[in-house]
Design an enzyme around this catalytic site. Structure first.
Site, PDB file in Angstrom:
ATOM      1  N   ARG A  51      26.375 -29.544   8.440  1.00  0.00           N
ATOM      2  CA  ARG A  51      26.757 -30.409   7.316  1.00  0.00           C
ATOM      3  C   ARG A  51      27.900 -31.355   7.689  1.00  0.00           C
ATOM      4  O   ARG A  51      28.061 -32.411   7.097  1.00  0.00           O
ATOM      5  CB  ARG A  51      27.223 -29.562   6.122  1.00  0.00           C
ATOM      6  CG  ARG A  51      26.137 -28.760   5.441  1.00  0.00           C
ATOM      7  CD  ARG A  51      26.639 -28.261   4.091  1.00  0.00           C
ATOM      8  NE  ARG A  51      25.861 -27.135   3.592  1.00  0.00           N
ATOM      9  CZ  ARG A  51      24.717 -27.238   2.902  1.00  0.00           C
ATOM     10  NH1 ARG A  51      24.207 -28.415   2.653  1.00  0.00           N
ATOM     11  NH2 ARG A  51      24.095 -26.159   2.479  1.00  0.00           N
ATOM     12  N   GLU A  92      21.680 -37.402  -5.065  1.00  0.00           N
ATOM     13  CA  GLU A  92      20.945 -36.421  -4.253  1.00  0.00           C
ATOM     14  C   GLU A  92      21.057 -36.805  -2.773  1.00  0.00           C
ATOM     15  O   GLU A  92      21.229 -37.982  -2.449  1.00  0.00           O
ATOM     16  CB  GLU A  92      19.490 -36.431  -4.754  1.00  0.00           C
ATOM     17  CG  GLU A  92      18.483 -35.649  -3.966  1.00  0.00           C
ATOM     18  CD  GLU A  92      18.632 -34.138  -4.040  1.00  0.00           C
ATOM     19  OE1 GLU A  92      19.729 -33.647  -3.694  1.00  0.00           O
ATOM     20  OE2 GLU A  92      17.660 -33.451  -4.381  1.00  0.00           O
ATOM     21  N   ASP A  93      20.947 -35.827  -1.898  1.00  0.00           N
ATOM     22  CA  ASP A  93      20.985 -36.131  -0.466  1.00  0.00           C
ATOM     23  C   ASP A  93      19.648 -36.684   0.024  1.00  0.00           C
ATOM     24  O   ASP A  93      19.588 -37.682   0.724  1.00  0.00           O
ATOM     25  CB  ASP A  93      21.402 -34.898   0.362  1.00  0.00           C
ATOM     26  CG  ASP A  93      20.561 -33.656   0.057  1.00  0.00           C
ATOM     27  OD1 ASP A  93      19.713 -33.692  -0.854  1.00  0.00           O
ATOM     28  OD2 ASP A  93      20.779 -32.632   0.734  1.00  0.00           O
ATOM     29  N   PHE A 126      12.631 -33.346  10.024  1.00  0.00           N
ATOM     30  CA  PHE A 126      13.667 -32.521   9.406  1.00  0.00           C
ATOM     31  C   PHE A 126      15.029 -32.986   9.909  1.00  0.00           C
ATOM     32  O   PHE A 126      15.332 -32.896  11.098  1.00  0.00           O
ATOM     33  CB  PHE A 126      13.448 -31.032   9.701  1.00  0.00           C
ATOM     34  CG  PHE A 126      14.346 -30.173   8.862  1.00  0.00           C
ATOM     35  CD1 PHE A 126      14.021 -29.898   7.542  1.00  0.00           C
ATOM     36  CD2 PHE A 126      15.549 -29.688   9.365  1.00  0.00           C
ATOM     37  CE1 PHE A 126      14.859 -29.133   6.736  1.00  0.00           C
ATOM     38  CE2 PHE A 126      16.401 -28.928   8.572  1.00  0.00           C
ATOM     39  CZ  PHE A 126      16.047 -28.649   7.257  1.00  0.00           C
ATOM     40  N   ASP A 178      12.152 -35.439  -0.847  1.00  0.00           N
ATOM     41  CA  ASP A 178      11.064 -35.150   0.095  1.00  0.00           C
ATOM     42  C   ASP A 178       9.750 -35.119  -0.706  1.00  0.00           C
ATOM     43  O   ASP A 178       9.161 -36.163  -0.960  1.00  0.00           O
ATOM     44  CB  ASP A 178      11.410 -33.806   0.751  1.00  0.00           C
ATOM     45  CG  ASP A 178      10.460 -33.375   1.843  1.00  0.00           C
ATOM     46  OD1 ASP A 178       9.407 -34.009   2.015  1.00  0.00           O
ATOM     47  OD2 ASP A 178      10.751 -32.385   2.525  1.00  0.00           O
TER      48      ASP A 178
HETATM   49  P1  5GP Z   1      11.889 -31.870  -2.428  1.00  0.00           P
HETATM   50  O1  5GP Z   1      11.900 -31.020  -3.670  1.00  0.00           O
HETATM   51  O2  5GP Z   1      11.933 -33.337  -2.720  1.00  0.00           O
HETATM   52  O3  5GP Z   1      10.720 -31.505  -1.543  1.00  0.00           O
HETATM   53  O4  5GP Z   1      13.114 -31.466  -1.558  1.00  0.00           O
HETATM   54  C1  5GP Z   1      14.413 -31.749  -1.931  1.00  0.00           C
HETATM   55  C2  5GP Z   1      15.393 -30.850  -1.223  1.00  0.00           C
HETATM   56  O5  5GP Z   1      14.845 -30.305  -0.019  1.00  0.00           O
HETATM   57  C3  5GP Z   1      16.602 -31.618  -0.788  1.00  0.00           C
HETATM   58  O6  5GP Z   1      17.579 -31.617  -1.788  1.00  0.00           O
HETATM   59  C4  5GP Z   1      17.043 -30.867   0.453  1.00  0.00           C
HETATM   60  O7  5GP Z   1      17.887 -29.798   0.065  1.00  0.00           O
HETATM   61  C5  5GP Z   1      15.782 -30.284   1.020  1.00  0.00           C
HETATM   62  N1  5GP Z   1      15.239 -31.088   2.146  1.00  0.00           N
HETATM   63  C6  5GP Z   1      14.112 -31.819   2.163  1.00  0.00           C
HETATM   64  N2  5GP Z   1      13.929 -32.412   3.350  1.00  0.00           N
HETATM   65  C7  5GP Z   1      14.982 -32.058   4.116  1.00  0.00           C
HETATM   66  C8  5GP Z   1      15.382 -32.377   5.462  1.00  0.00           C
HETATM   67  O8  5GP Z   1      14.763 -33.126   6.233  1.00  0.00           O
HETATM   68  N3  5GP Z   1      16.561 -31.814   5.882  1.00  0.00           N
HETATM   69  C9  5GP Z   1      17.315 -30.992   5.104  1.00  0.00           C
HETATM   70  N4  5GP Z   1      18.436 -30.501   5.643  1.00  0.00           N
HETATM   71  N5  5GP Z   1      16.961 -30.677   3.834  1.00  0.00           N
HETATM   72  C10 5GP Z   1      15.817 -31.200   3.351  1.00  0.00           C
END
Ligand code: 5GP
Length: 181
Positions: free
Chosen positions: A163, A97-98, A150, A101
């Site tokens: 990207r 995963e990237d 972010f 959050d």
């Molecule tokens: P979560 O479900 O953990 O809240 O969020 C996961 C997804 O939210 C990540 O795979 C990503 O696509 C997006 N995301 C969360 N924080 C960021 C951020 O700071 N920057 C970007 N570009 N995407 C984020």
């Protein structure tokens, strides 16, 4: 630095060094086995590519695409947009995963994949926003813990832009302004 950024959070050399460390650790842990890397599209693409090139064990790659984000806002509801091609029953699966959050996306994915009865199931994430967690997620291979900002670059986007940046940066507030951030 790109003009829409307020700072570079993780420069290219630090990113590459940490990715090589993660690849070495994963290669050690799965030695003698084939690991199935499941990339979470689209943010994983640069990370997965570099991770793979630094691994020296047998690998197998598949992808999933999930959705909970629109622009910089999480909708909180996770959906599968694209599912795996492969059957992962009995396989050693590592999610790539990237960024984690709130943890909602990974929580959903872990539950979903666990029902398919892999031999093992672990998570590797490049970035970990631990302070934002709403649900606990067991991350075996975290790259960097980052603050609640972010970020874009190295695969991560904002409305499909940025990207291609080879580093992780924080967007200026003005670049997020249409969403009232
Ligand atoms: P979560 O479900 O953990 O809240 O969020 C996961 C997804 O939210 C990540 O795979 C990503 O696509 C997006 N995301 C969360 N924080 C960021 C951020 O700071 N920057 C970007 N570009 N995407 C984020």
């Amino acid at each position: 630095m790109h003009r829409d950024l307020q700072e570079v959070l993780i420069p290219e050399d630090k990113l590459q060094a940490r990715v090589a460390e993660l690849a070495a650790e994963i290669s050690r842990d799965y030695k003698g086995r084939c690991v199935t890397l499941i990339g979470v599209l689209k943010g994983c693409v640069l990370f997965l590519s570099d991770l793979l090139q630094n691994m020296n064990i047998e690998t197998n790659v598949d992808f999933m695409m999930l959705s909970s984000y629109s622009g910089a806002q999480s909708t909180g509801v996770v959906r599968t947009i694209l599912d795996l091609k492969q059957n992962i029953e009995g396989k050693d699966v590592l999610i790539v995963e990237d960024i984690v959050d709130s943890g909602l996306t990974m929580g959903y994915m872990m539950k979903n994949l666990a029902t398919r009865q892999p031999r093992s199931l672990e998570i590797c994430t490049l970035l970990d926003k631990t302070v934002c967690r709403k649900t606990s997620v067991p991350i075996k291979y975290p790259g960097f813990v980052i603050p609640d900002k972010f970020v874009v670059g190295y695969g991560l986007d904002y409305n499909e832009l940025y990207r291609n940046l080879p580093y992780i940066g924080v967007l200026k507030r003005s670049a997020l302004k249409e969403e009232g951030k």
